[in-house]
Design an enzyme around this catalytic site. Sequence first.
Site, PDB file in Angstrom:
ATOM      1  N   CYS A  11      12.548  -0.053  -6.741  1.00  0.00           N
ATOM      2  CA  CYS A  11      11.780  -1.075  -7.323  1.00  0.00           C
ATOM      3  C   CYS A  11      10.693  -0.530  -7.947  1.00  0.00           C
ATOM      4  O   CYS A  11      10.108  -0.668  -9.004  1.00  0.00           O
ATOM      5  CB  CYS A  11      11.283  -2.334  -6.383  1.00  0.00           C
ATOM      6  SG  CYS A  11      12.948  -3.072  -5.886  1.00  0.00           S
ATOM      7  N   ASP A  12       9.500   0.293  -6.904  1.00  0.00           N
ATOM      8  CA  ASP A  12       8.534   0.777  -7.312  1.00  0.00           C
ATOM      9  C   ASP A  12       8.392   2.438  -7.426  1.00  0.00           C
ATOM     10  O   ASP A  12       7.242   2.645  -7.618  1.00  0.00           O
ATOM     11  CB  ASP A  12       7.694   0.115  -6.148  1.00  0.00           C
ATOM     12  CG  ASP A  12       7.536  -1.135  -5.942  1.00  0.00           C
ATOM     13  OD1 ASP A  12       7.734  -1.982  -7.123  1.00  0.00           O
ATOM     14  OD2 ASP A  12       7.454  -1.773  -4.884  1.00  0.00           O
TER      15      ASP A  12
ATOM     16  N   CYS B 143      10.381  -1.249  -1.413  1.00  0.00           N
ATOM     17  CA  CYS B 143      11.776  -0.716  -2.103  1.00  0.00           C
ATOM     18  C   CYS B 143      11.276   0.457  -2.953  1.00  0.00           C
ATOM     19  O   CYS B 143      10.618   0.274  -4.174  1.00  0.00           O
ATOM     20  CB  CYS B 143      11.872  -2.084  -2.914  1.00  0.00           C
ATOM     21  SG  CYS B 143      13.301  -1.952  -4.065  1.00  0.00           S
TER      22      CYS B 143
END
Length: 312
Positions: free
Chosen positions: A141-142, A138
């Site tokens: 997300c990261d 992701c």
Amino acid sequence: MTDIVDRFDVAVIGQGPAGMTAALYAARSGLSTASFERMGAGGQMTDTEQLDNYPGFTEGIAAFELAFAMSGQAARFGARTVNEEVVELDLHANPKRIATASGSVYEADAVILATGAVPRPLGIEGEKELAGRGVSYCATCDGGFFRDKRVAVIGGGNTAVEDALYLARICSEVHIIHRRDAFRADAIYTRPLADLPNVMLHMECVVESLHESEGRVSGVALRNTKTGRQDSIDVEGVFVAVGTMPKNDLFADSGLAMDAAGYVVADETGKTDIPGVFVAGDVRTKALRQVSTAVGDGANAAHAAFEYLSLR
């Protein structure tokens, strides 16, 4: 005997766009409705930063914004959210039984499965061990953990190219690795790549292995599928975007009809081969998996559930 916490006309398993739409339509039809979701609303939709292909938003819309709006709209019509992880389903019982991690058991006369899909791993050695240590599924997300660092994106579809565009804004270098000679992504995503000097393409290449240093990703080893040439790239992050797998663990042994890949077989109404069980969204076998198709699935499944309950 376990006490039943509550009973509903319809239980929706999952709160992605398909599940939230199903809950909205079921609740608007006057059915007592609950949707079960361990995490927050949105499902895979929130793995992306911006949605540009969902109708009605000229300039696109932030994925989290759309997710909260969908969830709130369903709640407005009385759909209840149960923020618990479902650990067991009895789809053959009458009524259906839903058990959660807390030990609670719920009943419903109809169930709509909207569990979605999960990212497909590469399946190479060390990938599992380095997940969260440089390997991610992701980008939104990261990606922030790799600011000003070199990263690789593996894949050639919309998600992969969109991830690369996002990462190019915060990372020093982005290497896209794709096993084919052309992207599968839509032109709206691929066109901007030519204007990004920090994006490098490695076409007709596959990742053979991951390099590791002190327990973290330090690079990738590549093989050209056409020439067989071996190469390596020093990167600190690897973002995998090579498709998805159906999230069917809860009902894999239920006898529910599935295709060879594990997606639930159903027609456009979402009706499965188990009475009172319907399916919507990415977990259903179909040609296209997008937010817009998930929404359509959710509406159809809720309508089919309403008809099923009306005829009982």
